[in-house]
Design an enzyme around this catalytic site. Structure first.
Site, short mmCIF file in Angstrom:
data_model
loop_
_atom_site.label_atom_id
_atom_site.label_comp_id
_atom_site.label_asym_id
_atom_site.label_seq_id
_atom_site.Cartn_x
_atom_site.Cartn_y
_atom_site.Cartn_z
N ASP A 84 55.56 -30.93 58.33
CA ASP A 84 54.72 -30.60 59.47
C ASP A 84 55.32 -31.10 60.78
O ASP A 84 55.29 -30.39 61.79
CB ASP A 84 53.32 -31.17 59.27
CG ASP A 84 52.63 -30.58 58.05
OD1 ASP A 84 52.95 -29.44 57.69
OD2 ASP A 84 51.77 -31.27 57.45
N ASP A 95 51.67 -27.90 65.34
CA ASP A 95 51.68 -27.20 64.06
C ASP A 95 50.33 -27.43 63.39
O ASP A 95 49.92 -28.58 63.17
CB ASP A 95 52.81 -27.72 63.15
CG ASP A 95 52.83 -27.03 61.81
OD1 ASP A 95 53.13 -25.83 61.77
OD2 ASP A 95 52.53 -27.69 60.79
N CYS A 100 67.79 -32.17 54.50
CA CYS A 100 68.78 -31.19 54.94
C CYS A 100 70.16 -31.66 54.54
O CYS A 100 70.40 -32.85 54.27
CB CYS A 100 68.68 -31.02 56.46
SG CYS A 100 69.87 -29.84 57.14
N CYS A 128 72.59 -32.11 56.38
CA CYS A 128 73.16 -33.00 57.38
C CYS A 128 72.75 -34.45 57.15
O CYS A 128 73.17 -35.34 57.89
CB CYS A 128 72.75 -32.56 58.77
SG CYS A 128 70.98 -32.73 59.13
N GLU A 188 51.71 -21.80 67.59
CA GLU A 188 52.23 -20.71 66.78
C GLU A 188 51.24 -19.56 66.75
O GLU A 188 50.03 -19.77 66.74
CB GLU A 188 52.48 -21.19 65.35
CG GLU A 188 53.86 -20.87 64.83
CD GLU A 188 54.09 -21.44 63.46
OE1 GLU A 188 55.04 -21.01 62.81
OE2 GLU A 188 53.32 -22.32 63.04
N CYS A 231 70.06 -30.20 62.96
CA CYS A 231 71.32 -29.46 63.01
C CYS A 231 71.13 -27.95 63.12
O CYS A 231 72.11 -27.22 63.34
CB CYS A 231 72.16 -29.77 61.76
SG CYS A 231 71.45 -29.14 60.21
#
Length: 406
Positions: A354, A189, A345, A347, A273, A329
């Site tokens: 990053d 990334d 998150c 979860c 990417e 997740c």
């Protein structure tokens, strides 16, 4: 163990004599003149007569130009670079017709790159000595590294940069030795604060070469603006600005070469990417930092080095929500501004933005390598977006550029 033959350019610095520098400067001017005249002729033929003029026609035009009194000076330089610039123009039009580039533009005496290309009939290379056509003495080349054993140069390109330095680029066949095989894969990334964040959690700080030398460059540009046009002092100030730019570019290129070589040697599969850097540069606040990071040059290095050394480079679709997708997740978060560097998150997992993006990029890239995910849109992909190889399915042109994730 070695790969198949590849074309590889070896670039060296050289120091011409006064006579050689004068001859090369004349050649640069003639190359620029022939290119501009051929471009004007082709443009006029299409505009007035809807007629396409190819390389053979412009080559015949060049023969006629040399016979005129006004352009007789074209006979004073080697004909090989003049023919090569016509071939380059033909390539520029081929890229335009296939929509890979814009319409060719005229070369400027002040802004265009000063270069001339010689094929095998335009130079002699014997016993480590390189002699160009129309020259009696070989070039004083600093052989910082040897050419591959048993290889014969096929093309020699001579150039001079804005700092006044002379370079020769020698193209020849090479068989790069493959590094030891490995079974590791890494997702990458890119960003601004951290130039590269790996899926392993490692972050490589952006050196910001332009930012470090910004004061030096600004001072040199201010001095240049004060000099009278056409004066010797202005030429000296211009060279000073050129040296400042060259220092930045050289340090940046050296850093990227070391980084990309390390990534290619340590990993069998590299996943990156597909970013629209050109559109990102339209941002008023980030354009300078993005230019300094040079993501496009880094990707280019990864591409040809992966090909040289038998590694796999996978490109993930730019619309894949790598930053907003939970790598634990698979839940997709809503809008995430650039100033959010960590997020939690539902979860219970807390993500570094990053590192999470790099992990998701790796997972998407491995899906491409394993089962061809993304050759067609896969609705089952987490987040509703598909990962894909750019070479297989080009992204739609109508969409706006993705925001930088740095």
């Amino acid at each position: 163990m070695a790969t198949t033959h590849v074309k590889r350019a070896f670039k060296y610095r050289f120091y011409p004599t006064d006579a050689q520098a004068a001859e090369l400067s004349r050649t640069f001017g003639c190359v620029r003149k022939v290119y501009n005249m051929a471009l004007a002729a082709r443009t006029e033929a299409w505009t007035l007569r809807q007629e396409r003029v190819d390389y053979n026609a412009t080559s015949a035009m060049l023969t006629g130009w040399k016979k005129t009194e006004e352009l007789a000076y074209l006979n004073e330089v080697s004909s090989v670079p003049l023919q090569q610039t016509l071939r380059h123009l033909q390539g520029a039009f081929a890229n335009f017709w296939t929509r890979r580039a814009k319409y060719p533009t005229f070369k400027s005496r002040k802004k265009s790159r000063r270069s001339a290309e010689y094929t095998t009939s335009g130079f002699r290379y014997r016993d480590g000595r390189l002699t160009l056509a129309k020259m009696d003495q070989p070039l004083d080349v600093v052989w910082s590294r040897p050419l591959p054993d048993g290889s014969a140069p096929s093309t020699v390109t001579v150039s001079q940069d804005a700092a006044g330095r002379w370079f020769v680029s020698i193209l020849c066949d090479d068989r790069p030795t493959m590094p030891a095989p490995v079974n590791t894969a890494v997702g990458i990334d890119v960003g601004i604060t951290s130039l590269v964040t790996l899926s392993t959690g490692e972050k490589i700080t952006n050196p910001r070469h332009e930012r470090k030398d910004r004061e030096r460059l600004a001072r040199a540009q201010r001095e240049l603006s004060r000099k009278a046009g056409g004066s010797n002092n202005r030429e000296k100030a211009r060279l000073k600005v050129g040296r400042a730019h060259a220092r930045i570019a050289d340090r940046r290129r050296d850093f990227l070469h070391k980084l990309t070589t390390r990534l290619v040697r340590e990993n069998q599969t590299i996943v990156i990417e597909d970013l629209t850097v050109r559109n990102m540069l339209k941002s008023r606040t980030l354009s300078r930092a993005i230019s300094d990071a040079s993501w496009t040059e880094m990707r280019s290095m990864l591409e040809y080095k992966a090909e040289w050394y038998g590694r796999d480079l996978v490109v993930v679709d730019r619309w894949f929500p790598s930053s907003k997708l939970c790598s634990a997740c698979g839940a997709l978060r809503g809008r995430m501004p650039l100033n959010v560097r960590e997020w939690a998150c539902g979860c219970g997992t807390t993500h570094d933005r990053d590192v999470n993006a790099a992990v998701n990029i790796l997972a998407a890239g491995l899906a491409v390598a394993a089962c061809g995910d993304g050759v067609r849109p896969q609705r089952s992909t987490p987040g509703g977006q598909s990962s894909m190889k750019q070479e297989v399915v080009p992204p739609p042109r109508s969409r706006a550029a993705a925001q930088p994730r740095g």
